[in-house]
Design an enzyme around this catalytic site. Structure first.
Site, PDB file in Angstrom:
ATOM      1  N   LYS A 177     -59.067-100.205 -11.790  1.00  0.00           N
ATOM      2  CA  LYS A 177     -60.008 -99.129 -11.495  1.00  0.00           C
ATOM      3  C   LYS A 177     -59.729 -98.027 -12.524  1.00  0.00           C
ATOM      4  CE  LYS A 177     -61.883 -95.488  -9.624  1.00  0.00           C
ATOM      5  NZ  LYS A 177     -61.742 -94.729 -10.897  1.00  0.00           N
ATOM      6  N   GLU A 252     -47.192 -92.915 -10.782  1.00  0.00           N
ATOM      7  CA  GLU A 252     -46.828 -92.113 -11.961  1.00  0.00           C
ATOM      8  C   GLU A 252     -47.690 -90.870 -11.891  1.00  0.00           C
ATOM      9  OE1 GLU A 252     -44.509 -92.964 -13.976  1.00  0.00           O
ATOM     10  OE2 GLU A 252     -44.276 -95.115 -13.701  1.00  0.00           O
ATOM     11  N   CYS A 286     -49.088 -86.155 -18.987  1.00  0.00           N
ATOM     12  CA  CYS A 286     -48.235 -85.905 -17.825  1.00  0.00           C
ATOM     13  C   CYS A 286     -46.870 -85.379 -18.251  1.00  0.00           C
ATOM     14  CB  CYS A 286     -48.074 -87.201 -17.036  1.00  0.00           C
ATOM     15  SG  CYS A 286     -47.508 -88.574 -18.048  1.00  0.00           S
ATOM     16  N   GLU A 387     -49.295 -77.651 -12.600  1.00  0.00           N
ATOM     17  CA  GLU A 387     -49.651 -78.426 -13.795  1.00  0.00           C
ATOM     18  C   GLU A 387     -51.036 -77.990 -14.280  1.00  0.00           C
ATOM     19  OE1 GLU A 387     -50.779 -82.597 -13.363  1.00  0.00           O
ATOM     20  OE2 GLU A 387     -49.482 -83.086 -15.049  1.00  0.00           O
TER      21      GLU A 387
HETATM   22  P1  NAD Z   1     -56.745 -88.350 -10.633  1.00  0.00           P
HETATM   23  O1  NAD Z   1     -55.641 -88.464  -9.649  1.00  0.00           O
HETATM   24  O2  NAD Z   1     -57.892 -87.480 -10.292  1.00  0.00           O
HETATM   25  O3  NAD Z   1     -57.364 -89.782 -10.952  1.00  0.00           O
HETATM   26  C1  NAD Z   1     -56.587 -90.875 -11.386  1.00  0.00           C
HETATM   27  C2  NAD Z   1     -57.291 -92.155 -10.986  1.00  0.00           C
HETATM   28  O4  NAD Z   1     -57.300 -92.225  -9.559  1.00  0.00           O
HETATM   29  C3  NAD Z   1     -58.754 -92.223 -11.423  1.00  0.00           C
HETATM   30  O5  NAD Z   1     -59.093 -93.553 -11.743  1.00  0.00           O
HETATM   31  C4  NAD Z   1     -59.478 -91.783 -10.167  1.00  0.00           C
HETATM   32  O6  NAD Z   1     -60.810 -92.227 -10.105  1.00  0.00           O
HETATM   33  C5  NAD Z   1     -58.623 -92.427  -9.088  1.00  0.00           C
HETATM   34  N1  NAD Z   1     -58.737 -91.833  -7.763  1.00  0.00           N
HETATM   35  C6  NAD Z   1     -59.135 -90.582  -7.435  1.00  0.00           C
HETATM   36  N2  NAD Z   1     -59.167 -90.439  -6.095  1.00  0.00           N
HETATM   37  C7  NAD Z   1     -58.751 -91.620  -5.564  1.00  0.00           C
HETATM   38  C8  NAD Z   1     -58.557 -92.097  -4.244  1.00  0.00           C
HETATM   39  N3  NAD Z   1     -58.810 -91.334  -3.178  1.00  0.00           N
HETATM   40  N4  NAD Z   1     -58.094 -93.350  -4.059  1.00  0.00           N
HETATM   41  C9  NAD Z   1     -57.812 -94.139  -5.122  1.00  0.00           C
HETATM   42  N5  NAD Z   1     -58.018 -93.744  -6.407  1.00  0.00           N
HETATM   43  C10 NAD Z   1     -58.463 -92.497  -6.625  1.00  0.00           C
HETATM   44  O7  NAD Z   1     -56.077 -87.914 -11.993  1.00  0.00           O
HETATM   45  P2  NAD Z   1     -56.800 -87.637 -13.395  1.00  0.00           P
HETATM   46  O8  NAD Z   1     -57.434 -86.285 -13.315  1.00  0.00           O
HETATM   47  O9  NAD Z   1     -57.638 -88.785 -13.799  1.00  0.00           O
HETATM   48  O10 NAD Z   1     -55.550 -87.632 -14.362  1.00  0.00           O
HETATM   49  C11 NAD Z   1     -54.751 -86.512 -14.545  1.00  0.00           C
HETATM   50  C12 NAD Z   1     -53.472 -86.588 -13.747  1.00  0.00           C
HETATM   51  O11 NAD Z   1     -52.790 -87.797 -14.037  1.00  0.00           O
HETATM   52  C13 NAD Z   1     -52.502 -85.489 -14.095  1.00  0.00           C
HETATM   53  O12 NAD Z   1     -51.944 -84.931 -12.936  1.00  0.00           O
HETATM   54  C14 NAD Z   1     -51.425 -86.191 -14.893  1.00  0.00           C
HETATM   55  O13 NAD Z   1     -50.193 -85.558 -14.881  1.00  0.00           O
HETATM   56  C15 NAD Z   1     -51.408 -87.524 -14.268  1.00  0.00           C
HETATM   57  N6  NAD Z   1     -50.837 -88.532 -15.187  1.00  0.00           N
HETATM   58  C16 NAD Z   1     -49.582 -89.021 -14.926  1.00  0.00           C
HETATM   59  C17 NAD Z   1     -48.992 -89.930 -15.791  1.00  0.00           C
HETATM   60  C18 NAD Z   1     -47.614 -90.483 -15.538  1.00  0.00           C
HETATM   61  O14 NAD Z   1     -47.300 -91.533 -16.093  1.00  0.00           O
HETATM   62  N7  NAD Z   1     -46.763 -89.834 -14.745  1.00  0.00           N
HETATM   63  C19 NAD Z   1     -49.683 -90.354 -16.924  1.00  0.00           C
HETATM   64  C20 NAD Z   1     -50.949 -89.842 -17.160  1.00  0.00           C
HETATM   65  C21 NAD Z   1     -51.517 -88.929 -16.262  1.00  0.00           C
END
Ligand code: NAD
Length: 492
Positions: A177, A252, A286, A387
């Protein structure tokens, strides 16, 4: 490669067809123009994909192949990614607006990841454990079945490879996804995997809204594991669902990582490292080193150099090889960053450099923002704790090591930390005392697929990468072989 001029099909257990959800366009963040049109997956598509994946897992023979046979297919995936590297890098540039120099690195990393997990697959050992009686005892591993990979928009092809490669190596079917705004890399990766020889039904890519599609996938009883990368709030929501299902997850999540510069640091290296740590990927990372602590004796001079360096960074066209910082992912995300900068200023912060959108015709349509440094705040204030996920660095002086460690660790996050010093004993002391999943000493934001990655506390749960990363996608099983010549004593 897929044709971006046609409405893109999605991949439902190896069947390519238009999603059943609403039609939408993905936009090039540098211009706001559409890159591709597609239909999101519907909940019915999710159902069909997971049922198809489960069927493929049971019948395609992938899980029963010998490890070296699965590995051969995954080596071929790595090879195809490399052969199509430039096209993939250009597609990814359009998908999320990262500079081309960076997307080339991400594509190379995706190929390396498939190669690494191919090797991990064919060299994975199961264990004969020491006997403690008339039993031959062993520990073996089985694939789980259907596993899900949920990824964010900031490093598409690398994030997806990091989950798909070990999941497939372990023998599972994978439902991916991708983030709604960046679906292209996952779709192309699925095509490559199938072309390389992964049975088609073992792969699904379901773009769409997380709250609908992501939830439907996570809740599905046939999904045996979710590997999630994204925000902490979403991660905690997934963890709750996982608790109810007794399903393992890896999460993550976000970060607010401290970088610490000591008086004896090599200043050329430290300035370059701090700039790279926060401003590469436009800070949409991140592990961005977003909280800077500088020894007070050094502070004024160091900040002078840092601010000059930030102001001189080449912000602009992601297609230009020399560009260091491209646009942000969406107009909305930029507005969120601007709100954080306003909060910082209202709380008493001073903008040392940046804090505005860059001016000029070439920036008008894209979601650009200047590299920004804010001073004058204390670590407990809001923009030092939350963040921002953008090119905004908060900088603070520190006086002594104990106070530094207290502040560095004063965060709900604990993903990464950077240490700049020539004193190896101090680096060791601080490196052990700082609470973080990843510590960089005299470097920053470097990665190796062979080294486990993950965060503590609100930065996540579980680890990815590393040779044993494949085991996250397997169930362990103990086997006892009775070697007794006599029946168990109880029988007699
Ligand atoms: P997000 O949590 O909004 O979305 C991430 C993914 O989860 C997307 O595919 C989204 O559609 C999906 N998602 C959203 N709601 C969901 C739900 N209720 N159930 C299942 N899936 C759902 O994050 P984002 O805005 O896409 O990315 C930014 C965030 O990701 C930042 O907080 C960043 O720090 C984090 N990040 C962490 C790492 C790591 O390895 N620690 C790496 C990259 C990004």
């Amino acid at each position: 490669m897929m044709n971006l001029n046609e409405t893109l099909p999605i991949c439902i257990a190896g069947q390519w067809r238009l999603g059943g959800g609403e039609r939408y366009a993905t936009l090039y963040p540098a211009t706001g123009e559409p890159v591709a049109y597609l239909h999101a997956a519907s909940v019915a598509d999710v159902e069909e994909a997971i049922a198809g994946a489960d069927h493929a897992f049971r019948t395609s023979g992938w899980a029963q192949k010998n490890p070296h046979e699965r590995a051969a297919v995954l080596y071929r995936v790595a090879q195809l990614i490399r052969e199509r590297g430039e096209a993939l890098a250009q597609m990814q540039r359009l998908d999320n607006g990262k500079p081309i120099s960076e997307t080339r690195n991400l594509v190379a990393s995706a190929a390396g990841t498939f190669q690494f997990f191919a090797a991990a697959c064919e060299t994975l050992e199961e264990t004969l454990t020491p006997m403690r009686g008339d039993n031959l005892t062993m520990s073996v591993y089985e694939p789980m079945g259907v596993v899900a990979a949920i990824t964010p928009w900031n490093s598409p092809i690398a994030s997806e490879a990091q989950k798909m490669a070990p999941a497939l190596a372990a023998g599972n079917a994978v439902v991916v996804k991708p983030a709604e705004v960046t679906p292209l890399a996952a779709l192309e990766l699925a095509r490559i995997c199938i072309e390389a020889g992964v049975p088609a039904g073992m792969i699904s890519v379901l773009p769409g809204k997380g709250s609908v599609i992501g939830d439907a996938i996570t809740l599905h009883p046939l999904v045996k594991r979710v590997s999630f990368t994204g925000g902490t709030t979403t991660g905690k929501h997934i963890a709750h669902i996982a608790a109810d299902k007794m399903m393992p997850v890896s999460l993550e999540l976000g970060g607010k990582s401290p970088t610490m510069v000591f008086e004896d640091a090599d200043l050329d290296h430290a300035v370059a490292g701090v700039l790279y740590g926060i401003f590469s990927s436009s800070g949409e990372s991140c592990i961005a080193g977003s909280r800077l602590f500088v020894a007070r004796a050094l502070y004024d001079g160091f900040m002078e150099r840092l601010a000059a360096g930030a102001a001189a960074l080449r912000v602009g066209d992601p297609a230009d090889e020399r560009t260091q910082m491209g646009p942000l992912i969406t107009a909305r995300h930029r507005e969120g960053i601007e709100r954080y900068v306003d909060i910082g200023v209202t709380d008493g912060g001073r903008i040392r450099t940046g804090g505005v959108r860059p001016k000029g015709e070439k920036f008008e349509r894209g979601y650009y923002y200047t590299p920004t440094i804010i001073e004058g705040l204390s670590n407990d204030q809001r923009i030092c704790q939350e963040e921002i996920f953008g090119p905004v660095l908060v900088a603070m002086p520190f006086d002594d090591e104990d106070d530094l460690i207290r502040q560095a660790n004063d965060s709900v996050y604990a993903l990464a930390a950077g240490i700049w010093t020539r004193d190896y004993k101090r680096a060791w002391r601080i490196g052990r005392a700082v609470q973080a999943g990843n510590v960089w000493i005299n470097t920053y934001k470097q990665f190796s697929i062979s080294t486990p990655f993950g965060g503590w506390r609100d930065s996540g749960l579980g680890r990815e990468k590393g040779r044993l990363g494949i085991l996250q996608y397997m169930e362990q099983k103990a086997m006892y072989w009775g070697m007794n010549e006599q029946p168990l004593p109880w029988a007699g």
